[in-house]
Write an enzyme that holds these catalytic residues in place. Structure first.
Site, PDB file in Angstrom:
ATOM      1  N   HIS A 211       0.839  -1.204   0.000  1.00 13.64           N
ATOM      2  CA  HIS A 211       0.000   0.000   0.000  1.00 13.64           C
ATOM      3  C   HIS A 211       0.874   1.255   0.000  1.00 13.64           C
ATOM      4  O   HIS A 211       0.625   2.188  -0.783  1.00 13.64           O
ATOM      5  CB  HIS A 211      -0.912   0.007   1.222  1.00 13.64           C
ATOM      6  CG  HIS A 211      -1.677   1.292   1.395  1.00 13.64           C
ATOM      7  ND1 HIS A 211      -2.894   1.513   0.797  1.00 13.64           N
ATOM      8  CD2 HIS A 211      -1.379   2.425   2.082  1.00 13.64           C
ATOM      9  CE1 HIS A 211      -3.309   2.732   1.103  1.00 13.64           C
ATOM     10  NE2 HIS A 211      -2.411   3.305   1.888  1.00 13.64           N
ATOM     11  N   GLU A 212       1.879   1.271   0.859  1.00 11.72           N
ATOM     12  CA  GLU A 212       2.765   2.440   0.920  1.00 11.72           C
ATOM     13  C   GLU A 212       3.569   2.586  -0.373  1.00 11.72           C
ATOM     14  O   GLU A 212       3.829   3.706  -0.822  1.00 11.72           O
ATOM     15  CB  GLU A 212       3.703   2.346   2.130  1.00 11.72           C
ATOM     16  CG  GLU A 212       2.990   2.364   3.475  1.00 11.72           C
ATOM     17  CD  GLU A 212       2.046   3.546   3.636  1.00 11.72           C
ATOM     18  OE1 GLU A 212       2.346   4.627   3.079  1.00 11.72           O
ATOM     19  OE2 GLU A 212       1.006   3.392   4.295  1.00 11.72           O
TER      20      GLU A 212
ATOM     21  N   HIS B 190       1.759   4.494  -2.917  1.00 11.15           N
ATOM     22  CA  HIS B 190       1.948   5.948  -2.856  1.00 11.15           C
ATOM     23  C   HIS B 190       3.213   6.367  -3.606  1.00 11.15           C
ATOM     24  O   HIS B 190       3.238   7.421  -4.240  1.00 11.15           O
ATOM     25  CB  HIS B 190       2.034   6.405  -1.398  1.00 11.15           C
ATOM     26  CG  HIS B 190       0.733   6.357  -0.664  1.00 11.15           C
ATOM     27  ND1 HIS B 190      -0.415   6.931  -1.169  1.00 11.15           N
ATOM     28  CD2 HIS B 190       0.388   5.806   0.532  1.00 11.15           C
ATOM     29  CE1 HIS B 190      -1.414   6.731  -0.307  1.00 11.15           C
ATOM     30  NE2 HIS B 190      -0.954   6.053   0.720  1.00 11.15           N
TER      31      HIS B 190
END
Length: 238
Positions: A101-102, A105
């Site tokens: 998920h990170e 980004h």
């Protein structure tokens, strides 16, 4: 319309929103605890996963560690993907979902994802405006003490303005987070996390995390509406 009644109703909405935020955070912790020991088909730590994703997708980032649990985050200013202590050396499904998920980004940053750019600008404005709150409160109190009637409303105007920016910041955060989660699910699936348990675990954890951002938006919106009703009531009384 009774502005005072609206003000009271907004107070109840704030309480409900806060409970929803607590519930959402509890769901994240519960999902993390459920899958923090669940094995992943990817035989690598969270840090190794981040390094591999960066290499495969040509993203120039630094992989670092940070203290705490569930404190993972991507810093677009320094191009650093910080992984929490609980996930850095973990090979669990939960660690992989959060790291992916990170990294989502980081991909947004690399590709110039517009919503992320907007979010960065809004957050900067929000942080700057927040620094003005204390000076404005002090100025309002001084003017009140000097018998400048109505100067106290400066405080209310300041709060309304700050929470308006906070609502916008929370609103633009939603598409950024949902997009990062969608990218994370695809990244993990493409790497081989295709079993029913892995797909289910990734979905459950990332969907629970998304709930926290929805709850944050509702809390900010409720506070903003309550302050707005207070401001309208003061204006009407004048």
């Amino acid at each position: 319309m009774d502005f005072y009644l609206g003000y009271i109703i907004c107070g109840f909405v704030i309480i409900i929103a806060i409970f929803l935020a607590i519930f959402a955070q509890t769901k994240v912790s519960s999902a993390f605890n459920e899958f923090k020991d669940a094995p992943s088909s990817l035989d690598m730590t969270g840090a190794e996963l981040a390094e591999r994703l960066a290499s495969e997708h040509g993203v120039n980032i630094t992989v670092g560690s940070c203290r705490g649990s569930l404190t993972d985050h991507y810093d677009p200013r320094g191009k650093v993907l910080n992984i929490s202590e609980s996930n850095y050396n973990s090979k669990s499904l939960a660690a992989h979902a959060i790291v992916a998920h990170e990294f989502g980004h980081a991909l947004q940053d690399k590709t110039g994802y517009k919503a992320m750019r907007v979010r960065q600008v809004v957050v900067k404005v929000s942080n700057f405006v927040s620094t003005l709150l204390l000076p404005m409160i002090i100025i309002g109190l001084i003017l009140e003490l000097c018998f400048f009637m109505g100067a106290g409303s400066i405080i209310i105007y300041a709060y309304v303005g700050i929470y308006a920016v906070a609502v916008i910041a929370s609103l633009v955060t939603l598409p950024v987070e949902y997009n990062a989660s969608a990218r994370a699910k695809k990244l993990l699936y493409d790497m081989g996390c295709t079993s029913e348990e892995e797909v289910k675990g990734t979905d459950k954890l990332l969907n629970a995390a998304a709930m926290t951002y929805v709850a944050s938006l509702l809390v900010s919106l409720a506070y903003f509406m309550r302050l707005l009703f207070l401001l309208l009531s003061i204006t009407r009384d004048r």
